[in-house]
Design a protein around this motif. Structure first.
Motif, PDB file in Angstrom:
ATOM      1  N   LEU A  75      97.028  86.725   7.617  1.00 18.72           N
ATOM      2  CA  LEU A  75      98.192  87.093   8.421  1.00 18.72           C
ATOM      3  C   LEU A  75      98.573  88.562   8.202  1.00 18.72           C
ATOM      4  O   LEU A  75      98.934  89.264   9.156  1.00 18.72           O
ATOM      5  N   THR A  76      98.476  89.032   6.966  1.00 20.50           N
ATOM      6  CA  THR A  76      98.745  90.441   6.682  1.00 20.50           C
ATOM      7  C   THR A  76      97.734  91.343   7.388  1.00 20.50           C
ATOM      8  O   THR A  76      98.091  92.389   7.942  1.00 20.50           O
ATOM      9  N   PHE A  77      96.475  90.916   7.405  1.00 19.16           N
ATOM     10  CA  PHE A  77      95.426  91.679   8.089  1.00 19.16           C
ATOM     11  C   PHE A  77      95.710  91.753   9.593  1.00 19.16           C
ATOM     12  O   PHE A  77      95.613  92.823  10.208  1.00 19.16           O
ATOM     13  N   ILE A  78      96.076  90.627  10.190  1.00 18.46           N
ATOM     14  CA  ILE A  78      96.385  90.604  11.624  1.00 18.46           C
ATOM     15  C   ILE A  78      97.586  91.491  11.918  1.00 18.46           C
ATOM     16  O   ILE A  78      97.597  92.257  12.891  1.00 18.46           O
ATOM     17  N   PHE A  79      98.616  91.419  11.067  1.00 22.91           N
ATOM     18  CA  PHE A  79      99.802  92.257  11.230  1.00 22.91           C
ATOM     19  C   PHE A  79      99.430  93.740  11.184  1.00 22.91           C
ATOM     20  O   PHE A  79      99.904  94.535  11.993  1.00 22.91           O
ATOM     21  N   SER A  80      98.565  94.116  10.245  1.00 24.07           N
ATOM     22  CA  SER A  80      98.175  95.520  10.140  1.00 24.07           C
ATOM     23  C   SER A  80      97.325  95.968  11.325  1.00 24.07           C
ATOM     24  O   SER A  80      97.390  97.127  11.732  1.00 24.07           O
ATOM     25  N   ILE A  81      96.543  95.065  11.896  1.00 22.25           N
ATOM     26  CA  ILE A  81      95.763  95.409  13.093  1.00 22.25           C
ATOM     27  C   ILE A  81      96.695  95.629  14.285  1.00 22.25           C
ATOM     28  O   ILE A  81      96.544  96.587  15.047  1.00 22.25           O
ATOM     29  N   VAL A  82      97.687  94.748  14.425  1.00 20.22           N
ATOM     30  CA  VAL A  82      98.598  94.839  15.568  1.00 20.22           C
ATOM     31  C   VAL A  82      99.444  96.107  15.488  1.00 20.22           C
ATOM     32  O   VAL A  82      99.650  96.782  16.498  1.00 20.22           O
ATOM     33  N   TYR A  83      99.912  96.454  14.299  1.00 13.19           N
ATOM     34  CA  TYR A  83     100.813  97.599  14.147  1.00 13.19           C
ATOM     35  C   TYR A  83     100.134  98.830  13.560  1.00 13.19           C
ATOM     36  O   TYR A  83     100.789  99.695  12.992  1.00 13.19           O
ATOM     37  N   ARG A  84      98.826  98.938  13.725  1.00  6.85           N
ATOM     38  CA  ARG A  84      98.107 100.047  13.103  1.00  6.85           C
ATOM     39  C   ARG A  84      98.499 101.400  13.689  1.00  6.85           C
ATOM     40  O   ARG A  84      98.524 102.391  12.976  1.00  6.85           O
TER      41      ARG A  84
END
Length: 107
Positions: A75-84
């Motif tokens: 979930l942290t990885f997905i969050f960082s991809i979305v808000y990169r």
């Protein structure tokens, strides 16, 4: 004419000195940030191992405990991809603030 050449040489020397100061400040801050990132990585690693064992003990299944921790990382990885893009803008603006430091005297 000699005064003009001397003035130009002095201004170029001042520009070089200011550039060296800004580059050295940037390098020191980047090395410091890299060290903090490495230290933070170790902290996150050991805390996630602790959390995995703790959840595994609570659930009587280490697979489930470490699975939940893995899900948190996903979930942290997905969050960082979305808000990169927003994250990159903050990092780039911080670097630009260091380079274009307004606090120093620009005589």
């Amino acid at each position: 004419r000699n005064k003009v050449e001397g003035y130009i040489d002095d201004r170029l020397l001042l520009l070089r000195l200011k550039s060296v100061k800004k580059i050295s400040t940037l390098i020191v801050q980047m090395v410091g940030m890299a060290f903090l990132a490495l230290l933070s990585g170790f902290i996150v690693l050991f805390l996630s191992i602790m959390l995995g064992f703790f959840l595994g003990h609570l659930l009587d299944s280490y697979y489930a405990g470490f699975g939940i921790v893995t899900l948190l990382f996903i979930l942290t990885f997905i969050f960082s991809i979305v808000y990169r893009k927003k994250l990159m803008r903050k990092i780039i603006s911080g670097i630009i603030d260091i380079i274009l430091d307004k606090k120093e005297d620009d005589d």
